[in-house]
Write a protein that holds these residues in place. Structure first.
Motif, PDB file in Angstrom:
ATOM      1  N   GLN B 191      26.541   3.324   5.369  1.00  0.00           N
ATOM      2  CA  GLN B 191      27.574   2.956   6.337  1.00  0.00           C
ATOM      3  C   GLN B 191      28.220   1.620   5.975  1.00  0.00           C
ATOM      4  O   GLN B 191      29.437   1.475   5.978  1.00  0.00           O
ATOM      5  N   LEU B 192      27.352   0.642   5.666  1.00  0.00           N
ATOM      6  CA  LEU B 192      27.857  -0.695   5.364  1.00  0.00           C
ATOM      7  C   LEU B 192      28.618  -0.697   4.037  1.00  0.00           C
ATOM      8  O   LEU B 192      29.593  -1.422   3.878  1.00  0.00           O
ATOM      9  N   ALA B 193      28.172   0.128   3.089  1.00  0.00           N
ATOM     10  CA  ALA B 193      28.889   0.232   1.817  1.00  0.00           C
ATOM     11  C   ALA B 193      30.325   0.686   2.073  1.00  0.00           C
ATOM     12  O   ALA B 193      31.280   0.157   1.502  1.00  0.00           O
ATOM     13  N   TRP B 194      30.479   1.643   2.957  1.00  0.00           N
ATOM     14  CA  TRP B 194      31.805   2.158   3.336  1.00  0.00           C
ATOM     15  C   TRP B 194      32.612   1.046   4.007  1.00  0.00           C
ATOM     16  O   TRP B 194      33.797   0.867   3.731  1.00  0.00           O
ATOM     17  N   VAL B 195      31.938   0.265   4.889  1.00  0.00           N
ATOM     18  CA  VAL B 195      32.597  -0.845   5.581  1.00  0.00           C
ATOM     19  C   VAL B 195      33.063  -1.911   4.576  1.00  0.00           C
ATOM     20  O   VAL B 195      34.084  -2.559   4.779  1.00  0.00           O
ATOM     21  N   CYS B 196      32.303  -2.081   3.478  1.00  0.00           N
ATOM     22  CA  CYS B 196      32.690  -3.050   2.446  1.00  0.00           C
ATOM     23  C   CYS B 196      33.870  -2.550   1.616  1.00  0.00           C
ATOM     24  O   CYS B 196      34.397  -3.290   0.785  1.00  0.00           O
ATOM     25  N   GLY B 197      34.235  -1.301   1.790  1.00  0.00           N
ATOM     26  CA  GLY B 197      35.324  -0.757   0.990  1.00  0.00           C
ATOM     27  C   GLY B 197      34.856  -0.108  -0.299  1.00  0.00           C
ATOM     28  O   GLY B 197      35.664   0.198  -1.174  1.00  0.00           O
ATOM     29  N   ILE B 198      33.527   0.094  -0.439  1.00  0.00           N
ATOM     30  CA  ILE B 198      33.001   0.752  -1.635  1.00  0.00           C
ATOM     31  C   ILE B 198      33.370   2.231  -1.580  1.00  0.00           C
ATOM     32  O   ILE B 198      33.162   2.898  -0.566  1.00  0.00           O
TER      33      ILE B 198
END
Lengths: 236, 301
Positions: B191-198
């Motif tokens: 989820q956080l990876a997606w939030v980082c724009g990864i």
């Protein structure tokens, strides 16, 4: 013109609609707090703005561009960052690796930004090679905020940045947020520590039942009797 | 005894290569990839096709390398096979797993789909190459006499060296490159990876490429050490999963150590038990270790 302009948004999870016709805005460099009881839709609003949920109605404009339904990889490139309430760090990565991931879409200026952030948060420089999972709650929250700041955003969305922290650390988090805001980064904060959050912000919105019930200057809200009774614990 | 331990390390390094890919895939995609053993088989047969059945006919000679039973052409075929197997894995992901991801299927559906894919790959290999054993090389090479009464074939030394090289390369990739770190981040908190724009789909694609290429190398190395059978990868599946669980699910280092332990334990057990019991011994070790460390050797909470 407003930096963020949310117009008549309805949103929710699948069949379950939570937000109903919500409108609000954040001006450039402004700090805005969303307050309201649990289940009011504050976090849902943040998640909808950041493209984690798609609104069923309405429009979201950021910097005069329609960003409705835009996904996070595109939003972060436009200067919008988001700090989730929980699971907001990569525990098995080091502090510095977390910050590198925050700057993932950045192609240049990483070293310089890292240096700025370490100067701003000296503790993180000391612990840069430690795994974030081994840090204290307050330090993790700092990593989470700095991770979101790595792209030098113009608007930072924060979902309960002080949740679960010891009282001493809550003060520290709000101090840092005020400093961040003073550098020109606009803030949109969802907080349970309503009083502290309103003190640092310019304006606030009171939400309940998925709608905006009241909007105003923070000082007004802090002195509003009804708001005080319902959300500020009844005392000044 | 020393010799059995050394042979165990050779077998264990092959298990480790497969297990590392399996654990990476689990970390990113969150399902048990049951077709992993059959990707090993596929990799092994692609080298058979190239190096034994195709290239000699085209007049491309083998450049002998020292005392090894094979040479430069084989190494070329190995590299191509790793690429081909990775491409096949990407194609399977596109056709099978991506639609499942799009409809948010549960991990058990993914696991069952991969089990079906395992049968498909194995059946195709049966159809194309038949049920018989195949060998990369017919000539037997003399083993080197090492101290402590260890006899080791040059091919086995090659296996150890190649596994070491691949593991070091993978380590550098995961620790030093931006994409490698993004992979670890995605495994940690998608989820956080997606939030980082990864870009998660790119991370998934690279996980397949790495996992499948390592599986192909493992299959080829097993072919070098022993022989090719259509069910070779399938029979590796249990040790692969055991190594992953032993090391701690999602930990590449754990899979490496888990693989080596299993290889050694299995080989050493043949001094006391029939080789048929090898898998049983592996599981006994697994169960004992999980009693002591329920999350595996390198598992985190």
């Amino acid at each position: 013109m407003a930096l963020l302009d949310v117009g008549h948004i309805s949103s929710g999870y699948g069949e379950m609609s939570i937000l109903h016709d919500v409108s609000m805005r954040v001006e450039p460099g402004e700090a805005v707090t969303l307050i309201g009881p649990n289940g009011a839709g504050k976090s849902t609003l943040l998640r909808t703005i950041f493209g984690l949920l798609t609104p069923t109605q309405g429009q979201i404009r950021f910097d005069a561009t329609d960003i409705t339904g835009m996904i996070p990889p595109l939003l972060v490139r436009r200067g919008l960052s988001y700090v989730p309430q929980v699971d907001n760090v990569f525990p098995s990565l080091t502090v510095q690796e977390n910050l590198e991931m925050g700057a993932f879409v950045r192609h240049d200026g990483f070293e310089q930004r890292l240096e700025e952030m370490y100067t701003f948060f000296p503790t993180l420089r000391l612990k840069r090679k430690q795994r974030v999972g081994s840090l204290s709650g307050g330090e993790r929250q700092m990593v989470a905020m700095v991770r979101a700041l790595m792209l030098d955003p113009r608007l930072l969305l924060l979902d309960e940045p002080s949740a679960g922290l010891a009282p001493r650390l809550v003060g520290m988090v709000f101090e840092k947020l005020a400093e961040i805001n003073q550098t020109g980064v606009a803030l949109l904060i969802v907080e349970q520590n309503t009083r502290e959050a309103l003190r640092l912000s310019h304006r606030g919105y009171v939400m309940a039942g998925g709608q905006v019930r009241l909007a105003g200057e923070s000082s007004q809200l802090l002195h509003n009797e009804e708001v005080g009774r319902l959300y500020l614990g009844g005392r000044r | 005894m020393t010799e059995l331990i050394v042979y165990g390390v050779v077998l264990g390094s092959i298990i480790a290569l497969g297990a590392i890919g399996l654990t990476l895939l689990y970390g990113i995609l969150r399902f048990a990839h049951f077709a992993h053993g059959d990707l090993m088989t596929l990799g092994a047969y692609v080298v058979l096709l190239l190096n034994v059945q195709l290239l000699p006919g085209l007049g491309i000679p083998e450049f002998k390398l020292g005392s090894l039973s094979f040479g430069g052409r084989m190494l070329g075929a190995l590299v191509i096979s790793m690429g081909v197997t990775a491409a096949v894995a990407l194609l399977i992901d596109r056709l099978l797993y991506r639609p499942l991801r799009a409809r948010h299927s549960s991990p058990i559906i993914f696991a069952m789909a991969s089990l079906g894919m395992a049968f498909i790959i194995r059946s195709l290999i049966y159809i194309i190459w038949g049920p018989q054993f195949w060998f990369y090389a017919q000539d037997l090479r003399p083993a080197w006499e090492l101290p402590l009464e260890v006899r080791l074939r040059p091919d086995q030394v090659f296996i150890l060296v190649l596994v070491l090289v691949l593991v070091v390369l993978l380590y550098v990739f995961l620790q030093r490159t931006k994409l490698g770190k993004a992979m670890r981040a995605t495994a940690d908190n998608p989820q956080l990876a997606w939030v980082c724009g990864i870009d998660t789909s790119r991370v998934i694609a690279w996980t397949w490429i790495l996992g499948a290429a390592l599986a192909a190398a493992a299959g080829v190395l097993y072919g070098v050490d022993a022989q090719l059978r259509p069910d070779m990868g399938w029979s590796f599946l249990l040790p692969l999963f055991a190594a992953v669980v032993l090391g701690g699910i999602g930990s590449p280092l754990g899979a490496l150590v888990g693989g080596l332990i299993l290889g050694v334990v299995q080989q050493v057990s043949t001094a006391f038990l029939l080789p048929t019991y090898k898998p049983a011994v592996a599981f006994l070790v697994l169960i004992l270790l999980l009693f002591i460390r329920p999350r595996g050797l390198f598992g985190s909470a």
